[in-house]
Motif scaffolding. Structure first.
Motif, short mmCIF file in Angstrom:
data_model
loop_
_atom_site.label_atom_id
_atom_site.label_comp_id
_atom_site.label_asym_id
_atom_site.label_seq_id
_atom_site.Cartn_x
_atom_site.Cartn_y
_atom_site.Cartn_z
N PHE A 79 0.83 -1.21 0.00
CA PHE A 79 0.00 0.00 0.00
C PHE A 79 0.86 1.25 0.00
N PHE A 80 1.85 1.29 0.89
CA PHE A 80 2.76 2.45 0.97
C PHE A 80 4.09 1.99 1.55
N LYS A 81 5.19 2.55 1.01
CA LYS A 81 6.51 2.22 1.53
C LYS A 81 7.32 3.49 1.71
N LYS A 82 7.74 3.72 2.95
CA LYS A 82 8.65 4.83 3.24
C LYS A 82 10.10 4.35 3.08
N ASP A 83 10.39 3.20 3.67
CA ASP A 83 11.70 2.56 3.54
C ASP A 83 11.53 1.10 3.93
N SER A 84 12.65 0.38 4.05
CA SER A 84 12.58 -1.07 4.29
C SER A 84 12.05 -1.42 5.67
N ARG A 85 12.00 -0.47 6.60
CA ARG A 85 11.51 -0.74 7.96
C ARG A 85 10.16 -0.10 8.24
N ASN A 86 9.69 0.70 7.31
CA ASN A 86 8.44 1.43 7.51
C ASN A 86 7.59 1.35 6.25
N PHE A 87 6.62 0.43 6.28
CA PHE A 87 5.77 0.24 5.11
C PHE A 87 4.46 -0.41 5.53
N ILE A 88 3.50 -0.38 4.61
CA ILE A 88 2.16 -0.91 4.90
C ILE A 88 1.70 -1.76 3.72
N TYR B 290 4.26 -2.01 9.37
CA TYR B 290 5.59 -2.20 9.94
C TYR B 290 6.20 -0.83 10.21
N LEU B 291 6.70 -0.62 11.44
CA LEU B 291 7.22 0.69 11.83
C LEU B 291 8.50 0.55 12.66
N SER B 292 9.38 1.54 12.54
CA SER B 292 10.53 1.64 13.44
C SER B 292 10.30 2.79 14.41
N THR B 293 11.16 2.86 15.41
CA THR B 293 10.97 3.80 16.53
C THR B 293 10.69 5.22 16.06
N GLY B 294 9.65 5.84 16.61
CA GLY B 294 9.34 7.23 16.34
C GLY B 294 8.58 7.48 15.06
N ASN B 295 8.39 6.47 14.23
CA ASN B 295 7.62 6.66 13.00
C ASN B 295 6.13 6.64 13.32
N VAL B 296 5.39 7.42 12.56
CA VAL B 296 3.99 7.68 12.86
C VAL B 296 3.11 7.38 11.65
N ASN C 97 11.13 -2.51 14.88
CA ASN C 97 10.50 -3.78 14.49
C ASN C 97 9.10 -3.93 15.05
N THR C 98 8.36 -2.84 15.07
CA THR C 98 6.97 -2.90 15.49
C THR C 98 6.10 -3.35 14.33
N HIS C 99 5.21 -4.29 14.61
CA HIS C 99 4.33 -4.86 13.60
C HIS C 99 2.90 -4.78 14.11
N LEU C 100 2.07 -4.04 13.41
CA LEU C 100 0.67 -3.85 13.80
C LEU C 100 -0.25 -4.39 12.72
N LEU C 101 -1.40 -4.86 13.13
CA LEU C 101 -2.44 -5.29 12.20
C LEU C 101 -3.67 -4.42 12.46
N TYR D 255 -4.21 -4.25 16.39
CA TYR D 255 -3.65 -5.38 17.15
C TYR D 255 -2.14 -5.35 17.02
N CYS D 256 -1.44 -5.43 18.14
CA CYS D 256 0.03 -5.43 18.12
C CYS D 256 0.54 -6.86 18.03
N ILE D 257 1.27 -7.15 16.96
CA ILE D 257 1.86 -8.47 16.75
C ILE D 257 3.24 -8.54 17.41
N SER D 258 4.06 -7.51 17.21
CA SER D 258 5.38 -7.46 17.83
C SER D 258 5.77 -6.00 18.04
N GLY D 259 6.78 -5.79 18.89
CA GLY D 259 7.21 -4.43 19.19
C GLY D 259 6.26 -3.76 20.16
#
Length: 246
Positions: free
Chosen positions: A24-33, A53-59, A118-122, A73-77
């Motif tokens: 759907f959207f990609k900011k970088d390899s650690r922050n995308f949907i 998928y998000l890294s620290t401080g990303n919104v 390495n936060t992973h949300l659904l 729902y939080c899967i990880s992080g």
């Protein structure tokens, strides 16, 4: 339960899909949907999801879904789901860890901030395709003169402040954000001074304490057996921001 008009004998009927193939959207390899809707899986009915998928401080930028409620729902992080209750005029912040959820009623202004890497949300929606209206679009498309006049602001300062917003952000801050724009405590820690802490949570900084204890969602009556309020559906519908038209 939604009514299905799917012809389950059709050779085109789908029962499985790999969400990794639907970016759907990609900011970088650690922050995308990634996204799954009825466009990807035609037997879904009245449900869809975003795989975040998000890294620290990303919104995930402040936004609304005019046609769907959202269950995060939080899967990880770990992350903080923040929303504004339009009836009590409160900003509520809900830290979640793996196995925990936060619910956003239909049409409510909200955002999600990752508090660890390495936060992973659904995000699960009760609509076949969730509509997305981002704060970045409202800010960049509303004339600066209107904002300045309505809120008694300096028009030149409004223009200068909003000039960097040239497209839908989705996950912020943008990659082209200048270093000076994100320096300082407020930018580095967007949850440092929340306006209101929900009753069931201690008044702490959730980003500074990613190992937040189980907040006891299910001890709150609003998460249990209260009758659903029709007031959610009395909110005006704004725009028609389909995910797939962005």
């Amino acid at each position: 339960m939604s009514i299905s008009y799917m012809d389950y004998t059709s050779p085109n009927v789908q029962f499985a899909y790999d969400v990794n193939n639907s970016l759907f959207f990609k900011k970088d390899s650690r922050n995308f949907i990634n996204v799954l809707s009825i466009n990807q899986l035609n037997t879904l009915g009245n449900v869809s999801l975003l795989d975040i998928y998000l890294s620290t401080g990303n919104v995930v930028e402040p936004h609304i879904h005019q046609n769907a409620s959202e269950l995060v729902y939080c899967i990880s992080g770990a992350a903080v789901v923040s929303l504004i209750n339009p009836f009590t005029k409160e900003l509520l912040n809900f830290p979640i860890q793996p196995g925990q959820v936060a619910n956003v009623p239909q049409g409510w202004w909200h955002y999600e901030v990752a508090s660890v890497d390495n936060t992973h949300l659904l995000a699960i929606f009760d609509a076949p395709i969730p509509e997305f209206i981002g704060g970045s679009d409202l800010l960049r498309l509303t004339p600066a003169s209107v904002l300045a006049h309505t809120y008694c602001l300096d028009e030149a300062q409004v223009k200068e402040t909003l000039a960097p917003i040239t497209k839908t952000v989705f996950i912020g801050p943008p990659n082209d954000c200048k270093t000076g724009q994100v320096q300082g405590k407020a930018a580095a820690n967007p949850m440092a001074s929340p306006t209101v802490q929900p009753t069931a949570y201690p008044a702490v900084n959730p980003l500074a304490n990613p190992a937040f204890a189980n907040p006891g969602y299910y001890n709150q009556p609003e998460y249990g057996h209260q009758p659903r309020q029709n007031v959610y559906y009395q909110q005006p519908v704004i725009g028609n921001g389909w995910y797939y038209n962005n």
